[in-house]
Design a protein around this motif. Structure first.
Motif, PDB file in Angstrom:
ATOM      1  N   PHE A   1       0.424  20.521 -10.448  1.00  0.00           N
ATOM      2  CA  PHE A   1       1.193  21.450  -9.625  1.00  0.00           C
ATOM      3  C   PHE A   1       2.364  20.779  -8.915  1.00  0.00           C
ATOM      4  N   SER A   2       2.796  19.629  -9.466  1.00  0.00           N
ATOM      5  CA  SER A   2       4.015  18.933  -9.024  1.00  0.00           C
ATOM      6  C   SER A   2       4.003  18.553  -7.557  1.00  0.00           C
ATOM      7  N   ARG A   3       2.910  18.059  -7.096  1.00  0.00           N
ATOM      8  CA  ARG A   3       2.811  17.521  -5.737  1.00  0.00           C
ATOM      9  C   ARG A   3       2.799  16.003  -5.857  1.00  0.00           C
ATOM     10  N   ARG A   4       3.991  15.426  -5.920  1.00  0.00           N
ATOM     11  CA  ARG A   4       4.128  14.018  -6.282  1.00  0.00           C
ATOM     12  C   ARG A   4       3.463  13.063  -5.291  1.00  0.00           C
ATOM     13  N   VAL A   5       3.768  13.174  -4.023  1.00  0.00           N
ATOM     14  CA  VAL A   5       3.247  12.211  -3.049  1.00  0.00           C
ATOM     15  C   VAL A   5       1.725  12.275  -2.948  1.00  0.00           C
ATOM     16  N   PRO A   6       1.120  13.449  -2.788  1.00  0.00           N
ATOM     17  CA  PRO A   6      -0.351  13.479  -2.763  1.00  0.00           C
ATOM     18  C   PRO A   6      -0.959  12.970  -4.069  1.00  0.00           C
ATOM     19  N   ALA A   7      -0.333  13.303  -5.200  1.00  0.00           N
ATOM     20  CA  ALA A   7      -0.845  12.854  -6.490  1.00  0.00           C
ATOM     21  C   ALA A   7      -0.789  11.335  -6.596  1.00  0.00           C
ATOM     22  N   LEU A   8       0.302  10.735  -6.140  1.00  0.00           N
ATOM     23  CA  LEU A   8       0.422   9.275  -6.167  1.00  0.00           C
ATOM     24  C   LEU A   8      -0.634   8.614  -5.298  1.00  0.00           C
ATOM     25  N   ILE A   9      -0.838   9.142  -4.108  1.00  0.00           N
ATOM     26  CA  ILE A   9      -1.825   8.569  -3.191  1.00  0.00           C
ATOM     27  C   ILE A   9      -3.226   8.693  -3.774  1.00  0.00           C
ATOM     28  N   LEU A  10      -3.557   9.864  -4.282  1.00  0.00           N
ATOM     29  CA  LEU A  10      -4.886  10.080  -4.862  1.00  0.00           C
ATOM     30  C   LEU A  10      -5.117   9.215  -6.100  1.00  0.00           C
ATOM     31  N   ALA A  11      -4.119   9.139  -6.978  1.00  0.00           N
ATOM     32  CA  ALA A  11      -4.262   8.340  -8.197  1.00  0.00           C
ATOM     33  C   ALA A  11      -4.366   6.855  -7.877  1.00  0.00           C
ATOM     34  N   LEU A  12      -3.588   6.386  -6.912  1.00  0.00           N
ATOM     35  CA  LEU A  12      -3.651   4.975  -6.530  1.00  0.00           C
ATOM     36  C   LEU A  12      -5.009   4.649  -5.892  1.00  0.00           C
ATOM     37  N   ALA A  13      -5.498   5.557  -5.068  1.00  0.00           N
ATOM     38  CA  ALA A  13      -6.821   5.351  -4.464  1.00  0.00           C
ATOM     39  C   ALA A  13      -7.908   5.341  -5.532  1.00  0.00           C
ATOM     40  N   ALA A  14      -7.801   6.246  -6.510  1.00  0.00           N
ATOM     41  CA  ALA A  14      -8.772   6.277  -7.607  1.00  0.00           C
ATOM     42  C   ALA A  14      -8.723   4.989  -8.417  1.00  0.00           C
ATOM     43  N   LEU A  15      -7.526   4.524  -8.710  1.00  0.00           N
ATOM     44  CA  LEU A  15      -7.360   3.288  -9.479  1.00  0.00           C
ATOM     45  C   LEU A  15      -7.919   2.091  -8.712  1.00  0.00           C
ATOM     46  N   ALA A  16      -7.672   2.045  -7.414  1.00  0.00           N
ATOM     47  CA  ALA A  16      -8.189   0.940  -6.596  1.00  0.00           C
ATOM     48  C   ALA A  16      -9.715   0.964  -6.533  1.00  0.00           C
ATOM     49  N   LEU A  17     -10.292   2.147  -6.331  1.00  0.00           N
ATOM     50  CA  LEU A  17     -11.763   2.239  -6.295  1.00  0.00           C
ATOM     51  C   LEU A  17     -12.378   1.888  -7.640  1.00  0.00           C
ATOM     52  N   ALA A  18     -11.781   2.376  -8.709  1.00  0.00           N
ATOM     53  CA  ALA A  18     -12.291   2.063 -10.050  1.00  0.00           C
ATOM     54  C   ALA A  18     -12.160   0.572 -10.332  1.00  0.00           C
ATOM     55  N   GLY A  19     -11.053  -0.006  -9.936  1.00  0.00           N
ATOM     56  CA  GLY A  19     -10.838  -1.440 -10.142  1.00  0.00           C
ATOM     57  C   GLY A  19     -11.748  -2.309  -9.304  1.00  0.00           C
ATOM     58  N   SER A  20     -12.248  -1.770  -8.203  1.00  0.00           N
ATOM     59  CA  SER A  20     -13.134  -2.565  -7.342  1.00  0.00           C
ATOM     60  C   SER A  20     -14.429  -2.960  -8.049  1.00  0.00           C
ATOM     61  N   PHE A  21     -14.797  -2.206  -9.086  1.00  0.00           N
ATOM     62  CA  PHE A  21     -16.019  -2.547  -9.821  1.00  0.00           C
ATOM     63  C   PHE A  21     -15.875  -3.869 -10.573  1.00  0.00           C
TER      64      PHE A  21
END
Length: 135
Positions: free
Chosen positions: A67-87
């Motif tokens: 739905f083209s919400r760039r800033v929230p999407a970037l924050i959520l995706a970066l947080a997801a990537l960081a949490l996934a990478g923490s494993f």
């Protein structure tokens, strides 16, 4: 407003990689690699490790990108990537109902596909349109 084509392509790749990760083994404990396919971790993973919480963040970033919400999407995706990478830094994980942890002895295809899904979600978020703020 619906996402532009490059964002949609990255979202499709992210979703396909995520779906593929569910069919593969994700990690090995004590040298045994066939006990934990991705779908079982998705169902029960919240009991074992905080990196599981990358899954709802990933879903939220997909929706925000779509739905083209760039800033929230970037924050959520970066947080997801960081949490996934923490494993990557985990040495043990809970693998049974008793709460006993076992040493992680390796990472399998499912984990790498899952991590790639998070990376493509970040790419999708990066190319999402910026929605102007209306005052």
């Amino acid at each position: 407003m619906i996402a532009r084509p490059l964002t949609r392509v990255a979202l499709v790749f992210s979703f396909i990689l995520f779906a593929a990760s569910l069919t593969q083994d994700a990690f090995c404990v004590s040298g045994i690699c066939s006990d934990w396919p991705g779908w079982s971790i998705l169902l029960f993973g919240a009991l074992g490790h905080t990196s599981w919480f990358a899954n709802p963040l990933l879903g939220a970033s997909w929706i925000a990108s779509l739905f083209s919400r760039r800033v929230p999407a970037l924050i959520l995706a970066l947080a997801a990537l960081a949490l996934a990478g923490s494993f990557l830094f985990e040495t043990s994980v809970v693998t049974n109902e008793a709460g006993m942890s076992n040493p992680v002895t390796g990472l399998r295809e499912g984990y790498w596909l899952w991590l790639a899904s998070m990376a493509f979600a970040f790419i999708a978020a990066f190319f999402a349109r910026k929605v102007p703020v209306k005052l």
